[in-house]
Design a protein around this motif. Structure first.
Motif, PDB file in Angstrom:
ATOM      1  N   ASP A   1       1.011  -1.209   0.017  1.00  0.00           N
ATOM      2  CA  ASP A   1       0.133  -0.127  -0.106  1.00  0.00           C
ATOM      3  C   ASP A   1       0.834   1.211  -0.066  1.00  0.00           C
ATOM      4  OD1 ASP A   1      -1.498   1.958   0.427  1.00  0.00           O
ATOM      5  OD2 ASP A   1      -2.580   1.252   2.199  1.00  0.00           O
ATOM      6  N   PRO A   2       0.975   2.008  -1.183  1.00  0.00           N
ATOM      7  CA  PRO A   2       1.674   3.091  -1.206  1.00  0.00           C
ATOM      8  C   PRO A   2       1.414   4.146  -0.217  1.00  0.00           C
ATOM      9  CG  PRO A   2       0.694   2.666  -3.314  1.00  0.00           C
ATOM     10  CD  PRO A   2       0.366   1.787  -2.416  1.00  0.00           C
ATOM     11  N   ASN A   3       0.300   4.294   0.291  1.00  0.00           N
ATOM     12  CA  ASN A   3      -0.319   5.079   1.228  1.00  0.00           C
ATOM     13  C   ASN A   3       0.425   4.983   2.703  1.00  0.00           C
ATOM     14  OD1 ASN A   3      -2.521   6.779  -0.563  1.00  0.00           O
ATOM     15  ND2 ASN A   3      -3.078   4.329  -0.596  1.00  0.00           N
ATOM     16  N   SER A   4       0.466   3.830   2.942  1.00  0.00           N
ATOM     17  CA  SER A   4       0.791   3.574   4.344  1.00  0.00           C
ATOM     18  C   SER A   4       2.289   3.135   4.407  1.00  0.00           C
ATOM     19  CB  SER A   4      -0.002   2.582   5.062  1.00  0.00           C
ATOM     20  OG  SER A   4      -0.025   1.242   4.342  1.00  0.00           O
ATOM     21  N   GLN A   5       2.885   2.736   3.154  1.00  0.00           N
ATOM     22  CA  GLN A   5       4.180   2.334   2.809  1.00  0.00           C
ATOM     23  C   GLN A   5       4.231   0.852   3.539  1.00  0.00           C
ATOM     24  OE1 GLN A   5       6.923   4.021   1.273  1.00  0.00           O
ATOM     25  NE2 GLN A   5       5.093   4.534   0.416  1.00  0.00           N
TER      26      GLN A   5
ATOM     27  N   ASN B   1      -1.465   6.941  -6.020  1.00  0.00           N
ATOM     28  CA  ASN B   1      -0.921   5.864  -5.455  1.00  0.00           C
ATOM     29  C   ASN B   1      -1.432   4.849  -5.891  1.00  0.00           C
ATOM     30  OD1 ASN B   1       0.892   7.408  -3.883  1.00  0.00           O
ATOM     31  ND2 ASN B   1      -0.565   7.732  -2.060  1.00  0.00           N
ATOM     32  N   SER B   2      -2.102   4.370  -7.028  1.00  0.00           N
ATOM     33  CA  SER B   2      -2.485   3.277  -7.628  1.00  0.00           C
ATOM     34  C   SER B   2      -1.696   2.024  -7.611  1.00  0.00           C
ATOM     35  CB  SER B   2      -3.121   3.563  -8.893  1.00  0.00           C
ATOM     36  OG  SER B   2      -4.162   4.323  -8.571  1.00  0.00           O
ATOM     37  N   VAL B   3      -1.974   1.037  -7.556  1.00  0.00           N
ATOM     38  CA  VAL B   3      -1.077  -0.129  -7.440  1.00  0.00           C
ATOM     39  C   VAL B   3      -1.230  -1.004  -8.826  1.00  0.00           C
ATOM     40  CG1 VAL B   3      -0.836  -0.505  -4.999  1.00  0.00           C
ATOM     41  CG2 VAL B   3      -2.510  -1.720  -6.130  1.00  0.00           C
ATOM     42  N   ASN B   4      -0.288  -2.076  -9.060  1.00  0.00           N
ATOM     43  CA  ASN B   4      -0.357  -2.831 -10.419  1.00  0.00           C
ATOM     44  C   ASN B   4      -1.535  -3.935  -9.887  1.00  0.00           C
ATOM     45  OD1 ASN B   4       1.894  -1.761 -11.856  1.00  0.00           O
ATOM     46  ND2 ASN B   4       3.006  -2.606 -10.322  1.00  0.00           N
ATOM     47  N   ALA B   5      -2.238  -4.214 -11.374  1.00  0.00           N
ATOM     48  CA  ALA B   5      -3.185  -5.288 -11.107  1.00  0.00           C
ATOM     49  C   ALA B   5      -2.477  -6.678 -12.194  1.00  0.00           C
ATOM     50  CB  ALA B   5      -4.546  -4.699 -11.736  1.00  0.00           C
ATOM     51  N   TYR B   6      -2.846  -7.854 -11.598  1.00  0.00           N
ATOM     52  CA  TYR B   6      -2.236  -8.715 -12.569  1.00  0.00           C
ATOM     53  C   TYR B   6      -3.181  -9.550 -12.975  1.00  0.00           C
ATOM     54  CZ  TYR B   6       1.873  -7.040 -10.112  1.00  0.00           C
ATOM     55  OH  TYR B   6       2.902  -6.269  -9.471  1.00  0.00           O
ATOM     56  N   PRO B   7      -3.051 -10.470 -14.085  1.00  0.00           N
ATOM     57  CA  PRO B   7      -4.012 -11.610 -14.749  1.00  0.00           C
ATOM     58  C   PRO B   7      -3.990 -12.558 -13.583  1.00  0.00           C
ATOM     59  CG  PRO B   7      -2.052 -11.396 -15.917  1.00  0.00           C
ATOM     60  CD  PRO B   7      -1.898 -10.149 -15.010  1.00  0.00           C
ATOM     61  N   VAL B   8      -5.218 -13.505 -13.521  1.00  0.00           N
ATOM     62  CA  VAL B   8      -5.050 -14.497 -12.665  1.00  0.00           C
ATOM     63  C   VAL B   8      -5.955 -15.762 -13.438  1.00  0.00           C
ATOM     64  CG1 VAL B   8      -6.006 -15.384 -10.495  1.00  0.00           C
ATOM     65  CG2 VAL B   8      -5.303 -13.153 -10.556  1.00  0.00           C
ATOM     66  N   ARG B   9      -5.576 -16.827 -13.416  1.00  0.00           N
ATOM     67  CA  ARG B   9      -6.181 -17.916 -14.014  1.00  0.00           C
ATOM     68  C   ARG B   9      -6.254 -19.063 -13.084  1.00  0.00           C
ATOM     69  NH1 ARG B   9      -1.747 -19.092 -18.584  1.00  0.00           N
ATOM     70  NH2 ARG B   9      -0.688 -20.567 -17.575  1.00  0.00           N
ATOM     71  N   VAL B  10      -7.380 -20.145 -13.144  1.00  0.00           N
ATOM     72  CA  VAL B  10      -7.237 -21.267 -12.409  1.00  0.00           C
ATOM     73  C   VAL B  10      -7.260 -22.403 -13.352  1.00  0.00           C
ATOM     74  CG1 VAL B  10      -8.572 -22.678 -10.923  1.00  0.00           C
ATOM     75  CG2 VAL B  10      -8.434 -20.221 -10.487  1.00  0.00           C
ATOM     76  N   GLU B  11      -6.267 -23.404 -13.165  1.00  0.00           N
ATOM     77  CA  GLU B  11      -6.083 -24.770 -13.832  1.00  0.00           C
ATOM     78  C   GLU B  11      -5.951 -25.747 -12.873  1.00  0.00           C
ATOM     79  OE1 GLU B  11      -2.783 -24.406 -16.545  1.00  0.00           O
ATOM     80  OE2 GLU B  11      -3.476 -22.634 -17.554  1.00  0.00           O
ATOM     81  N   LYS B  12      -6.922 -26.641 -13.206  1.00  0.00           N
ATOM     82  CA  LYS B  12      -6.845 -27.922 -12.125  1.00  0.00           C
ATOM     83  C   LYS B  12      -6.965 -27.425 -10.639  1.00  0.00           C
ATOM     84  CE  LYS B  12      -4.881 -30.830 -15.785  1.00  0.00           C
ATOM     85  NZ  LYS B  12      -3.776 -31.093 -16.453  1.00  0.00           N
ATOM     86  N   ARG B  13      -7.520 -26.375 -10.427  1.00  0.00           N
ATOM     87  CA  ARG B  13      -7.780 -26.096  -8.941  1.00  0.00           C
ATOM     88  C   ARG B  13      -6.480 -25.327  -8.430  1.00  0.00           C
ATOM     89  NH1 ARG B  13     -12.716 -25.630  -7.836  1.00  0.00           N
ATOM     90  NH2 ARG B  13     -12.209 -25.922  -5.471  1.00  0.00           N
ATOM     91  N   THR B  14      -5.762 -24.977  -9.405  1.00  0.00           N
ATOM     92  CA  THR B  14      -4.450 -24.324  -8.894  1.00  0.00           C
ATOM     93  C   THR B  14      -4.517 -22.793  -9.425  1.00  0.00           C
ATOM     94  OG1 THR B  14      -2.913 -26.090  -8.938  1.00  0.00           O
ATOM     95  CG2 THR B  14      -1.712 -23.988  -9.035  1.00  0.00           C
TER      96      THR B  14
END
Length: 115
Positions: free
Chosen positions: A53-57, A97-110
């Motif tokens: 969190d960039p606001n609270s470091q 102070n926004s942050v990065n968002a990342y892609p997420v996927r699920v394969e075989k419950r992982t």
């Protein structure tokens, strides 16, 4: 069309069964602290943003409260209560102070996160 995007590196984070609905966990992905959230609100979705969190470091966003602000799915930082949009990482109160968002996927419950 050619794109100059860097290739995404996918990393296995945990089993989807390890994620408690509407809470986050912190994972180390490619040397980054990433907060992964499993949101169940009639749908069933996974999100990943920077844990820092960039606001609270402090690396605390995975411990924040998940909720909705209008149409947006957000996490409220546990320290200063800034809200971060889980889709794009935007900090609603302090967009600088926004942050990065990342892609997420699920394969075989992982659960896999791409950076």
């Amino acid at each position: 069309m050619s794109h100059d995007h860097k290739a995404i590196t996918w990393s296995a984070v945990c089993s989807v069964d390890d994620l408690v609905p509407n809470t986050g966990v912190c994972a180390l992905v490619q040397d980054r602290h990433v907060a992964v959230f499993h949101v169940k609100d009639g749908t069933d979705r996974l999100f990943a943003i920077d844990n820092f969190d960039p606001n609270s470091q402090a690396s605390v966003l995975s411990r924040g409260l998940v909720g909705n602000l209008g149409e947006r799915i957000v996490v409220a930082s546990p320290i200063y209560k800034h809200h971060f949009d889980l889709k794009n990482g935007q900090c609603l109160e302090s967009p600088e102070n926004s942050v990065n968002a990342y892609p997420v996927r699920v394969e075989k419950r992982t659960v896999w996160v791409g950076v």
